[in-house]
Design an enzyme around this catalytic site. Structure first.
Site, short mmCIF file in Angstrom:
data_model
loop_
_atom_site.label_atom_id
_atom_site.label_comp_id
_atom_site.label_asym_id
_atom_site.label_seq_id
_atom_site.Cartn_x
_atom_site.Cartn_y
_atom_site.Cartn_z
N ASP A 1 -0.12 5.08 0.69
CA ASP A 1 -0.42 6.10 1.71
C ASP A 1 -0.41 5.49 3.11
O ASP A 1 -1.21 4.61 3.41
CB ASP A 1 -1.81 6.70 1.45
N ASP B 1 0.89 -1.15 0.00
CA ASP B 1 0.00 0.00 0.00
C ASP B 1 0.94 1.22 0.00
O ASP B 1 2.11 1.11 0.37
CB ASP B 1 -0.88 -0.03 1.25
C1 BG6 Z 1 -5.85 5.72 -0.10
C2 BG6 Z 1 -5.83 6.60 1.13
O1 BG6 Z 1 -4.57 5.26 -0.37
O2 BG6 Z 1 -6.33 6.45 -1.22
C3 BG6 Z 1 -7.20 7.20 1.38
O3 BG6 Z 1 -5.45 5.81 2.24
C4 BG6 Z 1 -7.67 7.94 0.13
O4 BG6 Z 1 -7.13 8.08 2.48
C5 BG6 Z 1 -7.64 6.99 -1.07
O5 BG6 Z 1 -8.99 8.45 0.30
C6 BG6 Z 1 -8.04 7.68 -2.37
O6 BG6 Z 1 -7.07 8.63 -2.68
P1 BG6 Z 1 -7.20 9.77 -3.77
O7 BG6 Z 1 -5.81 10.36 -3.84
O8 BG6 Z 1 -7.60 9.10 -5.05
O9 BG6 Z 1 -8.23 10.72 -3.29
MG MG Z 2 -2.79 3.22 3.48
#
Ligand code: BG6
Ligand code: MG
Length: 216
Positions: A12, A10
């Site tokens: 984030d 993963d």
């Molecule tokens: C995930 C994050 O990796 O991506 C979430 O943990 C986030 O917090 C999700 O909402 C979607 O991300 P993005 O950048 O497409 O808004």
């Molecule tokens: Mg994550």
């Protein structure tokens, strides 16, 4: 001992602390909309897609389709604003070492992130080239906790699900990895990822030999 052939990371909250920036973006939006929100409520949003996160934040409040799309875009604008100064210095300690450890074992490595900004973040961190495959928020329709994203990453690598280790910081991500039939490794506190068969407090603490030794 399992026949591990790949690790799916993963992004984030695992390789970099963008989880904090996602939270700040949602908090700012909630404050502007007068919706009660805090770090505790944000726990349910961790790892969840942008639209699903907004639904959870709105908690049953009805808004038009247009307003919904505007709010999702506004939060994304804030998030991108926070990412402006992102650089390799934002990699979490031990993150690259763990990717390299997996590669040195002859395993494939992929990203399995729900984010539509994953490509941008990987480039800003300077680690795009490290990975054999990237599955992100554009790759599948059904987001985590459904298994689709991790199964897509495994398919891109040509590795069967049971030979994949997944590194995740979110409850929904651990659920997705388990649903995919993969070896789930949770990073973070018991309350968040305690349901993973393996758990380490930080990425730096992850010991792949220990994961192998304690998996049937
Ligand atoms: C995930 C994050 O990796 O991506 C979430 O943990 C986030 O917090 C999700 O909402 C979607 O991300 P993005 O950048 O497409 O808004
Ligand atoms: Mg994550």
């Amino acid at each position: 001992m399992p026949d591990v052939r790949a690790v799916i990371f993963d992004l984030d909250g695992v390789l970099t602390d963008t989880a904090e920036y996602h939270y700040r973006g949602w908090q700012r939006l909630a404050d502007e909309e007068g919706v009660p929100f805090d770090r505790e409520k944000n726990e349910a949003l961790r790892g969840v897609s942008r639209n699903e996160s907004l639904l959870l934040l709105l908690d049953g409040r009805e808004v038009s389709e247009e307003a919904f799309a505007e709010m999702a875009a506004r939060k994304n604008g804030y998030y991108l604003e926070y990412l402006q100064d992102m650089s390799p210095a934002d990699l979490l300690p031990g993150a690259v070492a763990l990717v390299e450890d997996a590669k040195a074992r002859g395993w494939k490595v992929a990203i399995g992130s729900s984010s539509k900004n994953a490509g941008f973040v990987l480039d800003a961190l300077g680690i795009t080239e490290l990975f054999d495959a990237v599955a992100d928020g554009h790759s599948v329709d059904r987001a985590k906790p459904e298994p689709d994203l991790f199964l897509e990453a495994a398919a891109m690598l040509g590795v069967p699900p049971e030979s994949c280790v997944v590194i995740e910081d979110a409850e929904s991500g651990v659920d997705a990895a388990i649903a995919a039939g993969m070896i789930a490794v949770g990073v973070g506190p018991e309350e968040r990822v305690g349901h993973a068969p393996h758990r380490f407090a930080t990425v730096e603490d992850i010991d792949l030999d220990q994961v192998l030794d304690t998996t049937d």
